[in-house]
Design an enzyme around this catalytic site. Structure first.
Site, mmCIF file in Angstrom:
data_model
loop_
_atom_site.group_PDB
_atom_site.id
_atom_site.type_symbol
_atom_site.label_atom_id
_atom_site.label_comp_id
_atom_site.label_asym_id
_atom_site.label_seq_id
_atom_site.Cartn_x
_atom_site.Cartn_y
_atom_site.Cartn_z
ATOM 1 C CG ASP A 249 -0.457 -9.248 -8.585
ATOM 2 O OD1 ASP A 249 -1.175 -8.949 -9.547
ATOM 3 O OD2 ASP A 249 0.506 -8.571 -8.197
ATOM 4 C CE LYS B 271 -2.801 -11.236 -0.248
ATOM 5 N NZ LYS B 271 -1.773 -12.225 -0.627
ATOM 6 C CD1 TRP C 208 6.829 -6.090 2.766
ATOM 7 C CD2 TRP C 208 8.959 -6.758 2.605
ATOM 8 N NE1 TRP C 208 6.844 -7.255 2.041
ATOM 9 C CE2 TRP C 208 8.150 -7.698 1.926
ATOM 10 C CE3 TRP C 208 10.340 -6.973 2.656
ATOM 11 C CZ2 TRP C 208 8.671 -8.814 1.287
ATOM 12 C CZ3 TRP C 208 10.855 -8.100 2.017
ATOM 13 C CH2 TRP C 208 10.017 -8.993 1.336
ATOM 14 C CG ASP D 38 4.315 -9.899 1.639
ATOM 15 O OD1 ASP D 38 3.165 -10.367 1.700
ATOM 16 O OD2 ASP D 38 4.636 -8.990 0.850
ATOM 17 C CG ASP E 182 -1.551 -6.514 -1.753
ATOM 18 O OD1 ASP E 182 -1.103 -5.901 -0.770
ATOM 19 O OD2 ASP E 182 -0.864 -7.310 -2.437
ATOM 20 C CG MET E 183 -2.646 0.274 -0.297
ATOM 21 S SD MET E 183 -1.061 1.004 0.054
ATOM 22 C CE MET E 183 -0.978 0.869 1.828
HETATM 23 C C1 DGJ Z 1 1.933 -8.229 -1.677
HETATM 24 C C2 DGJ Z 1 1.188 -9.181 -0.813
HETATM 25 O O1 DGJ Z 1 1.549 -9.021 0.514
HETATM 26 C C3 DGJ Z 1 1.445 -10.600 -1.292
HETATM 27 O O2 DGJ Z 1 0.813 -11.513 -0.451
HETATM 28 C C4 DGJ Z 1 0.952 -10.736 -2.700
HETATM 29 O O3 DGJ Z 1 -0.435 -10.598 -2.749
HETATM 30 C C5 DGJ Z 1 1.618 -9.707 -3.593
HETATM 31 N N1 DGJ Z 1 1.512 -8.383 -3.056
HETATM 32 C C6 DGJ Z 1 1.043 -9.737 -4.973
HETATM 33 O O4 DGJ Z 1 1.529 -8.746 -5.762
#
Ligand code: DGJ
Length: 741
Positions: free
Chosen positions: A368, A477, A200, A549, A479-480
């Site tokens: 989110d 978007k 990450w 991120d 996400d996961m």
């Molecule tokens: C992880 C994503 O990579 C971020 O950009 C963001 O959307 C958060 N989750 C939100 O919980």
């Protein structure tokens, strides 16, 4: 012609503009590999390329031929248990417990174009003349199982894809604990293996190792392609560099558990295998059923690493990414995540959006926290109903105001997940992947929905479609944020449990497929805690991916540089965020943050309302600059110039050149200033040697040949937007070149 066939001896020659791939039917009716590499001319027989020799220490196929052993042959899709002691491409466990099979060549079919892969994303053709497909049929006559080895030759793109399909025409159910997509034996081991690995916030860093005897591999067991390993390896010759030399690339169009392995045997043959990871995998193949593997995209380049990367980038941009957004210029977006996290309301969002619009943004993405009662990450995943405490006028009300500002609206979802604190969990606890009676392991306070179940996929489709319609969304978007543990589905019988990982990914693809085909104008950006699922599988549906991120400009150099080995800039989501950076705590100049983010799909991820007037002015200029250059960035050819992985990593440079070579944009970044520095030059790439280029911001005009060979002598790197500042740490410089004659 892309496919040549010699009928006697039975040989197949797949030829692109750059490469040849040749194999034959061996005397035991299995397939032997003869050659893969730089294009060679076709001839009526390639028998002389068949390597066989007497060895005393091997097992033979026939009693009367001591020169023929599967243990030393180069093969196409090797079997287990008949003399080849290297790792096989597949295994079939039968009712009586035997794992021995005998697939023999039966016939072949040449197809114009490229058939779709059932249930799986894949590269495709726009018209049938772009590619030819060879479908080789092998059968095991005792089991009555067919094996199709399918090769597609994209002659002009210089790409060969492979996949395999098993079809059970017999009367007994068998298990497939190994079903890889491709296996390629190369005749020597003088290679350096390249891989893109990380974690990450530091995804897809480049790692290299010299091949050694035995097995070397990368893989995922997380039911996601993962931030840890990308489903890609390359084998380059030791002296291959960016510009020169040969390299083989192998990239898997898949988003789940994968294996990419090279086994060097005792005669220095390098066996490359790639596909679904056999670890914790098994597929029960009942009579009448088929099993389709994902596809491997193989590239041979004799133009160095740049040649390989540009081949992938072009193919993936033009013939893997799909839908209306493939060829459309991507909007400059502003995302509220780092600006507000969960703490926002309609007024705050509209104020941010208004100011962003004034600076030139085109799309507002609400991240989110807009649904359920999600004030932090402990609740509400699965309850995709608007939170009226934050957005009293619903999605429709917010959307109306955003659209009145002249902006499009995008929304965040994490469809595959569920919070224990949610209505959905109360209603459908069995939808959660878990083993009844055992502890469930939380990750980010959440659990994973069983996407192997159609009713789960249908529920998410209904929720997402309803939001798309209510809010007239033009972007999602997806996400996961956690991986699967306690892998078990309440909907699968015991003999199908090890199919869950693959069935899960097929469910994700089904939802993407349905949403993208019903809502072709919605742009999807995939995301998995940043770049945790940045793979060719999802790229088929979501033409851009949130790369990491980690938005720190310095960290991004390695991430984006690594990502560019396979993926086009049009896939690389890149945002400017606030400083100190939220992941690395580093303070870098706004100009450098933008200069890095320009080389991707550009946007902002900050609270624009807290910026100074001077910063806003800079942002206004940056957005205008990106818009003026985004065609060349999105559709041009990308070149890496100086690597953050070489020397001391202090300097990175790269550039993008339009197809007609009339425009180019380059950037050079310096991490730390050094005292008494040498006089540096940047040597551009990919320009037309005969064109005269104007360098923006200077009186200088230079021919392409001098810019590429003599280079441009650099002043000290000073960030353009902050000439008054003294520090040269984290400095960047952009070079815009425009052909004037
Ligand atoms: C992880 C994503 O990579 C971020 O950009 C963001 O959307 C958060 N989750 C939100 O919980």
């Amino acid at each position: 012609m892309a496919i040549y066939i010699n009928e006697e001896p039975k040989e197949f020659h797949l030829q692109t503009d750059v490469s040849s791939y040749i194999f034959k039917v061996m005397k035991n009716n299995q397939l032997g590999q003869l050659y893969y590499g730089k294009k060679i001319r076709h001839r009526p027989s390639f028998s002389h390329l068949f390597q066989s020799r007497f060895r005393s220490n091997v097992v033979n196929v026939f009693p009367d031929d001591t020169t023929f052993s599967l243990g030393t042959q180069m093969q196409e899709y090797p079997a287990y248990g008949t003399g080849d002691f290297r790792y096989p491409a597949y295994a079939i466990r039968q009712e009586n417990g035997s794992r021995i099979t005998q697939f023999e060549f039966k016939s072949y079919r040449v197809i114009e174009g490229k058939p779709k892969l059932e249930g799986l994303p894949s590269t495709y053709v726009a018209s049938d003349d772009e590619a030819m497909t060879l479908d080789i049929l092998l059968s095991d006559d005792r089991l009555h199982i067919d094996l199709h080895l399918v090769y597609t030759v994209f002659e002009k793109y210089n790409v060969i894809t492979r996949n395999a399909k098993f079809v059970n025409h017999g009367s007994e159910a068998v298990d497939l604990p190994v079903a890889l997509s491709a296996s390629v034996d190369l005749p020597d081991d003088d290679f350096v293996m390249m891989q893109l690995s990380g974690s990450w916030a530091r995804e897809r860093h480049l790692y290299e190792r010299k091949l050694q005897p035995g097995v070397q591999s990368i893989s995922s067991t997380r039911t996601a392609s993962s931030a840890q390993q990308n489903p890609f390896i390359a084998l380059r010759r030791p002296d291959t560099n960016e510009n020169l030399g040969s390299v083989y690339g192998f990239s898997l169009v898949y988003s789940g558990n994968f294996l990419a392995q090279v086994e060097v045997d005792d005669y220095h043959i390098s066996r490359v295998t790639m596909g679904i990871n056999p670890f914790d995998f098994n597929w029960r193949l009942s009579p009448g059923d088929g099993f389709q593997t994902p596809e491997v995209v193989m590239v041979f380049s004799d133009r160095g690493l740049t040649g390989m990367s540009q081949t992938y980038q072009t193919l993936y941009r033009e013939r893997l990414a799909s839908g209306t957004w493939r060829d459309r210029e991507r909007p400059v977006l502003i995302n509220n995540w780092e600006g507000t996290y969960f703490d926002f309301n309609e007024e705050k969002i509209v104020t941010m959006a208004r100011q962003a619009k004034e600076l030139g943004a085109e799309l507002f993405v609400l991240d989110d926290g807009w649904f359920g009662e999600r004030d932090d990450d402990t609740t509400s995943l699965g309850d995709w109903f608007v939170d009226k405490r934050k957005l009293p006028n619903g999605l429709a009300g917010l959307s109306k105001r955003i659209r009145e500002l002249g902006l499009d609206l995008g929304l965040w979802f994490e469809p595959e997940m569920i919070s224990e604190k949610s209505r959905l969990y109360q209603q459908h606890p069995d939808w959660v992947i878990h083993v009844p009676g055992r502890r469930m392991s939380p990750g980010r306070n959440q659990y994973v929905l069983d996407f192997s179940r159609q009713e789960v996929v249908d529920y998410l489709y209904e929720r997402m479609a309803s939001a798309i319609e209510e809010a007239s969304l033009s972007y999602i978007k997806w996400d996961m944020n956690r991986h699967i543990t306690e892998s078990y589905s309440a909907a699968l019988s015991a003999e199908h449990q090890q199919e869950l990982g693959h069935r899960y990914i097929l469910g994700v693809y089904r939802l993407y497929e349905k949403l993208t085909s019903h809502y072709p104008n919605v742009l999807f950006e995939s995301c998995a805690s940043g770049g945790g699922r940045f793979d060719p599988g999802l790229l088929h549906y979501a033409p851009q991916t949130w790369t990491s991120d980690d938005t720190d400009a310095v960290e991004r150099l390695k991430i984006q540089f690594g990502t560019s080995f396979v993926y086009p800039l049009s896939a690389i989501g890149a945002h400017v965020s606030a400083v100190p950076n939220h992941q690395a705590s580093r303070v870098t100049p706004l100009s450098t943050r933008a200069a890095v983010a320009y080389f991707g799909v550009f946007g902002y991820e900050l609270d624009v309302t807290s910026m100074t007037a001077e910063e806003k002015q800079a942002v206004r200029r940056q957005i205008a600059f990106f818009k003026a250059n985004r065609r060349v960035i999105q559709f041009g050819d990308f070149y890496r110039i100086e690597s953050p992985y070489e020397k001391d990593g202090n300097v990175t440079s790269w550039m993008v050149v339009s197809k007609d070579k009339k425009e180019a944009l380059a950037a050079r970044y310096q991490v730390l200033a050094r005292p008494n520095p040498a006089i540096d030059r940047i040597r551009f790439k990919g320009l037309d040697p005969d064109k005269l280029y104007q360098l923006d911001g200077s009186d200088g005009r230079f021919y392409g040949d001098e810019l590429m060979n003599a280079g441009l002598i650099l002043d000290d790197l000073v960030s353009q937007d902050r000439p008054s500042e003294k520090s040269l740490d984290f400095a960047s410089r952009l070079f815009k070149l425009t052909a004037v004659e």
